[in-house]
Design a protein around this motif. Sequence first.
Motif, short mmCIF file in Angstrom:
data_model
loop_
_atom_site.label_atom_id
_atom_site.label_comp_id
_atom_site.label_asym_id
_atom_site.label_seq_id
_atom_site.Cartn_x
_atom_site.Cartn_y
_atom_site.Cartn_z
N TRP A 55 10.65 38.90 30.89
CA TRP A 55 11.96 37.95 30.25
C TRP A 55 11.31 37.46 28.58
N PHE A 56 10.02 36.42 29.03
CA PHE A 56 8.83 36.73 27.68
C PHE A 56 8.50 37.46 27.12
N GLN A 57 8.46 38.97 27.84
CA GLN A 57 7.81 39.84 26.89
C GLN A 57 9.12 40.48 26.24
N ILE A 58 10.82 40.84 27.02
CA ILE A 58 11.45 41.55 26.56
C ILE A 58 11.99 39.94 25.11
N ILE A 59 11.95 39.42 25.04
CA ILE A 59 12.16 38.01 24.71
C ILE A 59 11.38 38.38 22.99
N ARG A 60 10.43 38.39 23.34
CA ARG A 60 8.79 39.03 22.10
C ARG A 60 9.91 39.50 21.06
N ARG A 61 9.83 40.89 22.32
CA ARG A 61 9.43 42.17 21.56
C ARG A 61 10.74 43.03 21.03
N ALA A 62 12.03 42.50 21.68
CA ALA A 62 13.51 43.16 20.79
C ALA A 62 13.15 42.74 19.73
N PRO A 63 13.82 44.08 18.72
CA PRO A 63 14.16 43.84 17.42
C PRO A 63 14.78 43.09 17.48
N GLU A 64 14.97 43.09 15.65
CA GLU A 64 16.07 41.96 14.63
C GLU A 64 17.63 42.66 15.45
N THR A 65 18.18 44.27 15.65
CA THR A 65 19.24 44.38 15.66
C THR A 65 19.59 44.12 16.94
N ASP A 66 18.63 43.74 18.09
CA ASP A 66 18.81 43.50 19.63
C ASP A 66 20.09 42.27 19.82
N ILE A 67 20.50 42.17 20.92
CA ILE A 67 20.89 40.70 21.36
C ILE A 67 20.38 39.85 22.58
N VAL A 68 19.90 39.37 22.86
CA VAL A 68 19.40 38.88 23.93
C VAL A 68 20.09 37.67 24.63
N VAL A 69 20.90 37.93 25.89
CA VAL A 69 22.29 36.64 25.89
C VAL A 69 21.30 36.07 27.50
N ILE A 70 21.42 34.68 27.51
CA ILE A 70 20.70 34.30 28.89
C ILE A 70 22.11 33.30 28.82
N HIS A 71 22.63 34.03 30.42
CA HIS A 71 23.21 33.55 31.65
C HIS A 71 22.78 32.01 32.07
N ILE A 72 23.60 30.91 31.85
CA ILE A 72 23.20 29.61 32.70
C ILE A 72 24.03 29.18 33.83
N ASN A 73 23.42 29.00 35.10
CA ASN A 73 24.11 27.85 35.72
C ASN A 73 23.07 27.19 36.66
N THR A 95 18.44 37.95 18.38
CA THR A 95 19.64 37.00 18.22
C THR A 95 19.28 36.60 19.82
N ILE A 96 19.26 35.38 20.27
CA ILE A 96 18.85 34.86 21.55
C ILE A 96 20.39 33.80 21.35
N HIS A 97 20.93 34.47 22.41
CA HIS A 97 22.66 33.99 22.66
C HIS A 97 22.57 32.78 24.41
N GLY A 98 22.80 31.80 24.19
CA GLY A 98 22.67 30.89 25.42
C GLY A 98 24.26 30.82 25.95
N SER A 99 24.43 31.58 26.95
CA SER A 99 25.39 31.08 27.12
C SER A 99 25.58 30.07 28.89
N ILE A 100 26.62 29.23 29.00
CA ILE A 100 26.42 28.42 30.02
C ILE A 100 27.75 28.59 31.23
N GLU A 101 27.68 29.24 31.73
CA GLU A 101 28.72 29.18 33.29
C GLU A 101 27.97 28.74 34.12
N GLY A 102 28.96 27.04 34.01
CA GLY A 102 28.66 26.61 35.76
C GLY A 102 27.48 24.94 35.05
N ASN A 103 26.59 24.95 35.41
CA ASN A 103 26.74 24.63 35.12
C ASN A 103 24.29 24.15 34.38
N ALA A 104 24.45 22.93 33.45
CA ALA A 104 23.01 23.14 32.91
C ALA A 104 22.33 22.08 32.37
N PHE A 105 21.39 21.48 33.19
CA PHE A 105 21.11 19.92 33.37
C PHE A 105 19.52 20.28 33.30
#
Length: 222
Positions: A55-73, A95-105
Amino acid sequence: MNSIRKASTSDNSTEDEFSDEQNKIKNYFHNIPIGHVHEFYLCGEILGPENYIDWFQIIRRAPETDIVVIHINSHGGRLDTFFQFVKCIKEARATIHGSIEGNAFSAAADLFLACESHEIDENSSFMVHTYSGGSAGKSHEMELEHEYVRRNWKRHVQEKYKSFLSSKEIGDLLDGKDIWLDPDDVMKRLEKRKNDVQVHKSDVVKSPRKKRKTKNVNSKEE
C-alpha cells in the motif's frame, strides 16, 4: 453483356465495401487511459506497518493522474502504522480519496481525515479519541516513554484537529473523552476545514514580503 454487367456490379460492391471500411476506420476513436484507480480496503484492525508495504509503495509512487481510494471500515489499531500512512499520503502525487463504509474509529478516523478528498456512507459511524496502550520495563523508563508519547500525541491532536474540532472538543479529547460525529456533521466540518485552508493560503499569497536588510560589503564603519 450480362456477364460483363454482373462483373461491373460485383466490382462496385467491392469498392463500396472497401469505402465503408475506410469510413469505419476514420470514425473510430480509441481512448488511451492516462490514469488508473487503485482501491484498498482497510477493514478490521489496523495491524503493524509490515502488513501494508505494498500500500505504502503504491501511494508513494502512483503518478498525479491516478486516484487511490481507501475504503474504510475499521475500529482503528496501531498508531505507528497510522503515522506511516500519513507520511505516505503527504508524499503522494496521486489524489488520495477516503471512503467510510461502516465504522471509522480512532486511527481509522484519523486516516480518513488525512486523505485529500472524502465520502462517508449515511449509515456510517465516526469517532475519535485519545490513544491507549501499555509498556513494560523499569518504572522510570515507562514514565519517560509515557511522557514522550503524551507530548507527541498532544502536538498531533492540536495540529490535525485545529480546523476540524472546536477548541473545547480538542480539550475534551486530550482529557480522554470520545468524540462521536454523524456523517453530515463530518462532511460539514471537512468543508469548513477546506475553506479555512484556502483562506490561509490566500493570506500567505497576499501578505507583502518584508524587505531584506542588506549590507554593502564595501562600506566601512566609522
